[in-house]
Write an enzyme that holds these catalytic residues in place. Structure first.
Site, PDB file in Angstrom:
ATOM      1  N   ASP A  87      45.841  30.699  36.822  1.00  0.00           N
ATOM      2  CA  ASP A  87      44.668  30.956  35.993  1.00  0.00           C
ATOM      3  C   ASP A  87      44.741  30.197  34.679  1.00  0.00           C
ATOM      4  O   ASP A  87      45.820  29.786  34.227  1.00  0.00           O
ATOM      5  CB  ASP A  87      44.511  32.452  35.724  1.00  0.00           C
ATOM      6  CG  ASP A  87      45.693  33.044  34.964  1.00  0.00           C
ATOM      7  OD1 ASP A  87      46.831  32.921  35.452  1.00  0.00           O
ATOM      8  OD2 ASP A  87      45.479  33.624  33.876  1.00  0.00           O
ATOM      9  N   GLU A  89      47.718  35.698  34.518  1.00  0.00           N
ATOM     10  CA  GLU A  89      48.773  35.705  33.495  1.00  0.00           C
ATOM     11  C   GLU A  89      48.161  35.753  32.109  1.00  0.00           C
ATOM     12  O   GLU A  89      48.690  36.407  31.195  1.00  0.00           O
ATOM     13  CB  GLU A  89      49.659  34.463  33.651  1.00  0.00           C
ATOM     14  CG  GLU A  89      50.894  34.445  32.744  1.00  0.00           C
ATOM     15  CD  GLU A  89      50.642  33.851  31.354  1.00  0.00           C
ATOM     16  OE1 GLU A  89      51.528  33.991  30.489  1.00  0.00           O
ATOM     17  OE2 GLU A  89      49.563  33.243  31.130  1.00  0.00           O
TER      18      GLU A  89
END
Length: 374
Positions: free
Chosen positions: A71, A133
């Site tokens: 991400d 994350e």
């Protein structure tokens, strides 16, 4: 594929934190399977995003994890001079959202796969790519929980956050929470008939400020800057207009903890102050947004010595930002940070990584593979 080509592909996926990530997951899975590597896709409880785990070599032997997140933060900030999700090469730099944080590391790992898979490994290399994350390491705990069924306990984990390709042994832990207080609205001329949520929250804010000041007096861990734990009020929202009693107020708090302290414990006094508002007739909701532990790896740890050998640089004692490494360590797996690029370029317009940084990381991973050869 070359590392630069892989990075171009990865940047093209708008895998923004908190959104579905099936596109990037499917591409990485297909790439690995094309090289004969078995891949396990691990859907998270959200149902629309997944972690990826794959092993090169004998999974029954202890090996090393190469950890990175798929991400990226949003790219809505002004200042971009090109499409953030289309890699742009200029003067040896590769620009794009996630180029340095941290799709560059993923690209270097994937570019090394053909060489890693070409010869038998004595010690396996596990690829552990996570989601969300950037929202406080929300995805990787689900993958770590599955590790006992996926592989033998690893020797160590290398988390490829941007570090200038110099290993880092420690970082602080972090916890964040959102407080929502609901009172009763009304006309500002009759405060006796309402419950002012903003007034109520000021007592909680005062407690947070007092705690933040207290933390500056220790305990200390001098590898960090600052050398103490910290707490801050990050946002405060409430009210509609000046002549309406505000019935709702929201505040967000963040704590960062040195390695001997649980970051969630730092927010406990603030939560207690918030829950005290219940006696005044207010509704109180405390929502934990994220929490991950500190990382603390000793200078003589085998993993630290291995990274010094692979990079030719002595590991740095600590950094201020946080990573997934502390979660691996909490699970009983030694962890260290080492990846291409610089953290100072992350989360900014025209984020970039140098081509030579990308290639140097690929070379380091291939040296790790040589170290694991049968």
């Amino acid at each position: 594929m070359q590392a630069t080509e892989i990075l171009e592909t990865l940047v093209g996926f708008r895998s923004v934190v908190g959104l579905p990530n099936e596109g990037i997951v499917a591409w990485i899975r297909g790439y690995l399977e094309s090289h004969g590597i078995a891949v396990t896709v691990l859907p998270g409880p959200e149902g629309d995003r997944s972690n990826i785990f794959a092993t090169i070599g004998p999974k029954e032997a202890p090996g090393y994890i190469l950890s990175g997140h798929m991400d990226v933060v949003p790219a809505a900030e002004t200042g971009w001079t090109s499409d953030p999700f289309r890699l742009r090469a200029e003067a040896g730099r590769l620009h794009g959202r996630g180029a340095t944080d941290m799709k560059g590391f993923l690209a270097a790992v994937l570019a090394a796969v053909p060489r890693l898979a070409a010869k038998p490994l004595r010690e396996p290399l596990h690829l552990a790519f996570s989601y969300d994350e950037e929202a406080g390491c929300r995805g990787v705990p689900h993958m770590i929980a599955r590790l006992p069924e996926l592989c033998t306990r690893p020797i160590g984990a290398i988390v490829g956050e941007p570090s200038g390709l110099r290993a880092i042994r420690a970082h602080k832990g972090k916890a964040a929470a959102r407080l929502t207080v609901k009172g009763r609205s009304g006309h500002s001329s009759r405060p006796d008939q309402g419950l002012n949520a903003i007034h109520a929250v000021t007592s909680v804010l005062a407690r947070a400020v007092a705690e933040a000041d207290r933390l500056t007096r220790g305990p200390f861990e001098h590898v960090f800057e600052p050398p103490y734990s910290s707490l801050q009020i990050g946002t405060v929202k409430g009210g509609q207009t000046v002549n309406i009693i505000p019935d709702t107020c929201e505040a967000e708090f963040e704590a960062r903890a040195i390695s001997c302290i649980d970051p969630a414990d730092l927010l406990a006094p603030v939560r207690q102050a918030a829950e005290a508002l219940l006696t005044g007739g207010f509704e109180v909701e405390w929502q934990e947004l994220s929490s991950y532990p500190a990382l603390s790896l000793g200078p003589d740890a085998p993993l630290a010595r291995l990274l010094e050998k692979l990079t030719g640089l002595q590991p740095l004692p600590a950094v201020s930002y946080g990573t997934e490494a502390g979660l691996f360590q909490r699970a009983g797996i030694d962890a260290i940070i080492c990846g291409p690029g610089e953290i100072g370029r992350a989360h900014k317009p025209d984020e970039f990584i140098h081509v030579d940084e990308l290639l140097a990381c690929q070379a380091m991973i291939e040296r790790l593979g040589e170290n694991c050869r049968a």
